[in-house]
Design an enzyme around this catalytic site. Structure first.
Site, PDB file in Angstrom:
ATOM      1  N   ASP A  62      -1.470   3.593  -7.263  1.00  0.00           N
ATOM      2  CA  ASP A  62      -2.598   4.466  -7.611  1.00  0.00           C
ATOM      3  C   ASP A  62      -2.578   4.735  -9.113  1.00  0.00           C
ATOM      4  OD1 ASP A  62      -1.315   5.290  -4.877  1.00  0.00           O
ATOM      5  OD2 ASP A  62      -3.417   5.873  -4.696  1.00  0.00           O
ATOM      6  N   PHE A  96      -1.222   0.635   5.460  1.00  0.00           N
ATOM      7  CA  PHE A  96      -0.780   2.030   5.363  1.00  0.00           C
ATOM      8  C   PHE A  96      -1.937   3.020   5.252  1.00  0.00           C
ATOM      9  CE2 PHE A  96       1.879   5.592   4.645  1.00  0.00           C
ATOM     10  CZ  PHE A  96       1.231   6.360   3.692  1.00  0.00           C
ATOM     11  N   ASN A  97      -2.894   2.799   4.344  1.00  0.00           N
ATOM     12  CA  ASN A  97      -3.950   3.796   4.124  1.00  0.00           C
ATOM     13  C   ASN A  97      -4.761   4.049   5.389  1.00  0.00           C
ATOM     14  OD1 ASN A  97      -3.255   4.232   1.471  1.00  0.00           O
ATOM     15  ND2 ASN A  97      -4.724   2.735   0.673  1.00  0.00           N
ATOM     16  N   ASN A 103       1.110   8.704   0.028  1.00  0.00           N
ATOM     17  CA  ASN A 103       2.385   8.185  -0.497  1.00  0.00           C
ATOM     18  C   ASN A 103       3.424   9.300  -0.579  1.00  0.00           C
ATOM     19  OD1 ASN A 103       1.676   5.476  -0.913  1.00  0.00           O
ATOM     20  ND2 ASN A 103       0.579   6.031  -2.775  1.00  0.00           N
ATOM     21  N   THR A 124      -8.203   5.234  -2.840  1.00  0.00           N
ATOM     22  CA  THR A 124      -7.049   4.319  -2.827  1.00  0.00           C
ATOM     23  C   THR A 124      -5.896   4.876  -2.000  1.00  0.00           C
ATOM     24  OG1 THR A 124      -6.067   5.292  -4.807  1.00  0.00           O
ATOM     25  CG2 THR A 124      -7.627   3.467  -5.143  1.00  0.00           C
ATOM     26  N   ASP A 126      -3.794   8.873  -3.771  1.00  0.00           N
ATOM     27  CA  ASP A 126      -2.563   9.503  -3.262  1.00  0.00           C
ATOM     28  C   ASP A 126      -1.427   9.054  -4.184  1.00  0.00           C
ATOM     29  OD1 ASP A 126      -1.251   7.344  -0.627  1.00  0.00           O
ATOM     30  OD2 ASP A 126      -2.590   6.817  -2.286  1.00  0.00           O
ATOM     31  N   HIS A 179      -1.687  -3.021  -5.267  1.00  0.00           N
ATOM     32  CA  HIS A 179      -2.821  -2.905  -4.341  1.00  0.00           C
ATOM     33  C   HIS A 179      -4.013  -2.132  -4.927  1.00  0.00           C
ATOM     34  CE1 HIS A 179      -0.203  -4.237  -1.004  1.00  0.00           C
ATOM     35  NE2 HIS A 179       0.697  -3.404  -1.486  1.00  0.00           N
ATOM     36  N   ASP A 180      -3.776  -0.890  -5.321  1.00  0.00           N
ATOM     37  CA  ASP A 180      -4.896   0.006  -5.638  1.00  0.00           C
ATOM     38  C   ASP A 180      -5.680  -0.433  -6.860  1.00  0.00           C
ATOM     39  OD1 ASP A 180      -2.941   2.881  -4.626  1.00  0.00           O
ATOM     40  OD2 ASP A 180      -4.241   1.558  -3.470  1.00  0.00           O
TER      41      ASP A 180
HETATM   42  O1  RIB Z   1      -0.883  -0.429   1.705  1.00  0.00           O
HETATM   43  C1  RIB Z   1      -0.973  -0.126   0.328  1.00  0.00           C
HETATM   44  C2  RIB Z   1      -1.531   1.236   0.117  1.00  0.00           C
HETATM   45  O2  RIB Z   1      -0.636   2.205   0.649  1.00  0.00           O
HETATM   46  C3  RIB Z   1      -1.679   1.599  -1.374  1.00  0.00           C
HETATM   47  O3  RIB Z   1      -2.785   2.442  -1.529  1.00  0.00           O
HETATM   48  C4  RIB Z   1      -0.412   2.335  -1.676  1.00  0.00           C
HETATM   49  O4  RIB Z   1      -0.595   3.287  -2.732  1.00  0.00           O
HETATM   50  C5  RIB Z   1      -0.162   3.049  -0.382  1.00  0.00           C
HETATM   51  O5  RIB Z   1      -0.914   4.232  -0.392  1.00  0.00           O
HETATM   52 CA    CA Z   2      -2.582   4.552  -2.736  1.00  0.00          CA
END
Ligand code: RIB
Ligand code: CA
Length: 311
Positions: free
Chosen positions: A16, A166-167, A40, A125, A11, A240-241
């Site tokens: 990402d 979040f994901n 996102n 991701t 996303d 993160h990703d």
């Molecule tokens: O919590 C982090 C995630 O949420 C990552 O994948 C970032 O790109 C958002 O999508």
């Molecule tokens: Ca992401």
């Protein structure tokens, strides 16, 4: 050593894009395709960003297929506060001519999996909407998936709220389908990704590389760091990703724990939490996940910097 065949589901968003920058230059991965999902930003923006990143970094031959624009059940949430109106912060890439594949993301993944002579690793991701639809619509396809290495969740922490990442929070029902699918998971959740930190000084070093990759990544991460500072008075940012790709190309940098991971879709305050059972006396027959718990941060940052220098 043979390359790992992967399909990356993104996303695109800032981190990402970092994951893609790592993946697109790695000689350890064979990227069979990239698919997009809303998260996102809207599906139109995440798809546009993904195509622009892939083209900009010289891998325009990789097919990009557009996926789900909405979560399965819950109302949509978009993380514009974290990734900006474009999804890439203030970083601007040339608009690529390339268009998404005719096939939608789920049909594309199904086709690639069915036509592959070897099992493929899926690397989501973003929200898990595409992966859930794939597994529900075509249950047999599980046999063609080696494992799912995902960024999402947190055994002991959340970011969208106290317990949800979040994901997962963006599409908990989809995540529950994936976590209950029986496919082996590598959960790169906040327990490890919040240790995948880049400092302002390291971003300055990336900028000093002085090439297109360094310029783009530095600008994108400067936006991301400003968000971390504004929202949490945090110095630096968590990429993160990129931890998912790091697990695949440099697994020695990541420490994991084996356990049973599932997603709560029934709770109130715990809705979208990833519940991870690591108890020694759990029913280990039900183990479905390796959960990331630590990373060699310095080596991770060096991996990112070296990737930038390869462009
Ligand atoms: O919590 C982090 C995630 O949420 C990552 O994948 C970032 O790109 C958002 O999508
Ligand atoms: Ca992401």
């Amino acid at each position: 050593m043979s390359k790992i065949p992967v399909i990356i589901d993104v996303d695109t968003g800032i981190d990402d894009a970092m994951a893609l920058v790592l993946a697109l230059q790695s000689d350890k991965l064979e990227i069979r395709g990239i698919t997009t999902v809303a998260g996102n930003q809207t599906i139109e923006k995440t798809t546009r960003n993904t195509i622009d990143v892939v083209e900009y970094f010289g891998r325009g031959e990789i097919p990009v297929a557009m996926g789900a624009s909405q979560p399965l059940v819950r109302p949509q949430i978009i993380a514009a506060y974290a990734h900006g109106e474009s999804g890439l912060g203030t970083a601007v890439l040339p608009k690529a001519e390339k268009q998404p594949e005719e096939l939608d993301a789920v049909s594309f993944i199904k086709k690639v999996l069915e036509e592959s002579e070897e099992k493929i690793t899926l690397v989501p991701t973003g929200p898990l909407t595409n992966i859930a639809i794939l597994l529900k619509a075509y249950p047999h396809i599980k046999d063609n998936i080696k494992e799912i290495v995902l960024m999402g969740g947190g055994a002991f922490q959340g970011n969208s709220n106290a317990t949800a990442e979040f994901n997962i929070f963006a599409d908990p029902e989809a995540a529950s389908v994936v976590f209950n699918s029986g496919v082996k998971l590598v959960m790169c959740g906040l327990d490890v990704t919040m240790k995948a930190l880049v400092t302002p000084d390291e971003v300055a070093q990336i900028k000093a590389i002085g090439n297109k990759a360094g310029d783009f990544i530095a600008e994108a991460l400067e936006f991301y760091m400003a968000m971390y500072k504004k929202n949490a008075n945090f110095i630096g940012c968590a990429v993160h990703d990129a931890v998912t790709i790091t697990y695949l190309i440099a697994p020695e940098l990541i420490k994991t724990r084996q356990g049973i991971a599932k997603v709560d879709i029934d709770g109130k305050d715990s809705y979208a939490a990833t519940i991870c059972d690591f108890r020694p006396w759990r029913d280990k027959e039900k183990d479905n996940a390796l959960v990331g718990v630590d990373i060699d941060r310095e080596a991770f940052v060096k991996l990112l910097m070296d990737a930038c220098k390869n462009y």
